[in-house]
Design an enzyme around this catalytic site. Sequence first.
Site, PDB file in Angstrom:
ATOM      1  N   ASN A  96      40.260  25.371   7.450  1.00 17.80           N
ATOM      2  CA  ASN A  96      38.707  25.123   6.092  1.00 17.80           C
ATOM      3  C   ASN A  96      37.918  25.622   6.352  1.00 17.80           C
ATOM      4  OD1 ASN A  96      40.301  23.281   4.385  1.00 17.80           O
ATOM      5  ND2 ASN A  96      39.141  22.051   4.296  1.00 17.80           N
ATOM      6  N   HIS A 176      29.308  13.050   8.081  1.00 17.93           N
ATOM      7  CA  HIS A 176      29.743  12.503   7.321  1.00 17.93           C
ATOM      8  C   HIS A 176      31.154  12.249   7.930  1.00 17.93           C
ATOM      9  CE1 HIS A 176      31.748  12.205   3.454  1.00 17.93           C
ATOM     10  NE2 HIS A 176      32.609  12.764   3.660  1.00 17.93           N
TER      11      HIS A 176
HETATM   12  N1  APR Z   1      38.560  30.715  -2.188  1.00 20.70           N
HETATM   13  C1  APR Z   1      38.538  29.779  -3.033  1.00 20.70           C
HETATM   14  N2  APR Z   1      39.608  28.797  -3.445  1.00 20.70           N
HETATM   15  C2  APR Z   1      40.318  28.790  -3.010  1.00 20.70           C
HETATM   16  C3  APR Z   1      40.541  28.932  -1.213  1.00 20.70           C
HETATM   17  C4  APR Z   1      39.725  30.354  -0.963  1.00 20.70           C
HETATM   18  N3  APR Z   1      39.806  30.493   0.128  1.00 20.70           N
HETATM   19  N4  APR Z   1      41.289  28.359  -0.784  1.00 20.70           N
HETATM   20  C5  APR Z   1      42.212  27.721  -1.406  1.00 20.70           C
HETATM   21  N5  APR Z   1      40.963  27.558  -2.158  1.00 20.70           N
HETATM   22  C6  APR Z   1      41.268  26.333  -3.512  1.00 20.70           C
HETATM   23  C7  APR Z   1      42.665  26.193  -3.933  1.00 20.70           C
HETATM   24  O1  APR Z   1      43.304  26.688  -4.571  1.00 20.70           O
HETATM   25  C8  APR Z   1      42.372  24.468  -4.512  1.00 20.70           C
HETATM   26  O2  APR Z   1      42.311  25.110  -6.449  1.00 20.70           O
HETATM   27  O3  APR Z   1      40.201  24.714  -2.760  1.00 20.70           O
HETATM   28  C9  APR Z   1      41.106  24.313  -4.174  1.00 20.70           C
HETATM   29  C10 APR Z   1      40.742  22.328  -3.870  1.00 20.70           C
HETATM   30  O4  APR Z   1      41.196  22.088  -4.534  1.00 20.70           O
HETATM   31  P1  APR Z   1      41.703  20.691  -4.009  1.00 20.70           P
HETATM   32  O5  APR Z   1      42.946  21.062  -2.828  1.00 20.70           O
HETATM   33  O6  APR Z   1      42.020  19.858  -5.127  1.00 20.70           O
HETATM   34  O7  APR Z   1      40.718  19.800  -3.698  1.00 20.70           O
HETATM   35  P2  APR Z   1      39.954  18.968  -3.674  1.00 20.70           P
HETATM   36  O8  APR Z   1      40.238  17.540  -4.047  1.00 20.70           O
HETATM   37  O9  APR Z   1      38.671  19.791  -4.603  1.00 20.70           O
HETATM   38  O10 APR Z   1      38.259  18.373  -2.379  1.00 20.70           O
HETATM   39  C11 APR Z   1      37.944  20.071  -2.250  1.00 20.70           C
HETATM   40  O11 APR Z   1      36.275  18.938  -1.035  1.00 20.70           O
HETATM   41  O12 APR Z   1      35.873  16.318  -0.379  1.00 20.70           O
HETATM   42  C12 APR Z   1      36.397  17.977   0.101  1.00 20.70           C
HETATM   43  O13 APR Z   1      38.278  16.812   1.652  1.00 20.70           O
HETATM   44  C13 APR Z   1      37.914  18.064   0.726  1.00 20.70           C
HETATM   45  O14 APR Z   1      37.882  20.166   1.628  1.00 20.70           O
HETATM   46  C14 APR Z   1      38.012  18.931   0.625  1.00 20.70           C
HETATM   47  C15 APR Z   1      37.362  19.381  -0.653  1.00 20.70           C
END
Ligand code: APR
Length: 321
Positions: A96, A176
């Site tokens: 991340n 957190h």
């Molecule tokens: N730029 C933009 N979006 C990105 C990138 C990037 N470089 N890399 C990944 N993503 C997008 C993914 O394509 C995905 O759609 O981030 C989104 C993350 O969504 P989910 O996998 O559904 O995760 P989510 O449950 O929304 O959680 C996101 O929040 O609470 C925290 O731990 C959790 O780190 C996680 C984040």
Amino acid sequence: MARKKIALIGGGQIGGVLAQLIAHRELADVVLFDIVEDMPQGKTLDIAEASRIDGFDAKLKGTNSYKDIEGSDLIIITAGLPRKPGMSRDDLLTTNAKIMKSVAEGVKENAPNAIVIIISNPLDAMVTLFQRVTGFPHNKVIGQAGVLDSSRFSSFIAWELDVSVKDVNAMVLGGHGDSMVPLVRYANVNGVPVMEQLERKYGDAAKAKEVMDAMVQRTKMAGGEVVKLLKTGSAFYSPAAAATKMAEAILGDQKRVLPSCVYLDGEFGVNGYYVGVPAVLGANGCERVLEVTLNEEEQAALDNSVNSVTNLVADMERLGF
Ligand code: APR
């Protein structure tokens, strides 16, 4: 007056619910950005096509281009991978951090004046990294954790005492992570200490303490409890609701006191780290930190939590971020 503009970076589970909540409340027009082609366009179209049913005029746009976030008043970042079962928030660090660095560069270039709320985990490290990469003022870069952690704690208290959650005030401080600090002594139901209510309910101080300890423990592990049940991701409704509350406070200049991950410059004895504390949120982002008198045990718990934040940031630095 033109409607405000919120850009959501990350159109996954949390990003999707955020788009829906913000549009429903007509809090702002929404731009949903993701690197996955067509997906944010599809999600926003789906939500927009319910506008007649839900009765909102807020505009939604899905995009894969950072250009579209230009002029945003507020940006909420969820880009990153969520936790898998058995994975700690810290395991997510390397993956991340890379994502957050690229997001920070995109935001800096295209929306340099926005206030930013970060949800991506590990939260305390991601907020720190975003601020360092962008150089944005500390008060304009805030993490979402405490509103949700406090809501979880308050919900458990309301269920235990069988009272409306609206009358419960309970707050969680610190990082957190599993060392977060639910503030038991200040938890109250319309001003009456929760511990007193528990003692009345059980007629026994030891039993009351046992019940409270269990609620504190459940609060600390609440994210993991949801991950274990969902199996394919982490909590998404409640983090979106929490960030929406913060967005409302900021865009409406409400001066709400919301536990938030903000930069401390001496407050609570912490220098130069992002930590969860009660913050006044308004048009300037984090406008002020509300200090709370802590007893020795609470201060020790907070110090321990701050320690895990500084370790996390040190790990991130060691990894080259
Ligand atoms: N730029 C933009 N979006 C990105 C990138 C990037 N470089 N890399 C990944 N993503 C997008 C993914 O394509 C995905 O759609 O981030 C989104 C993350 O969504 P989910 O996998 O559904 O995760 P989510 O449950 O929304 O959680 C996101 O929040 O609470 C925290 O731990 C959790 O780190 C996680 C984040």
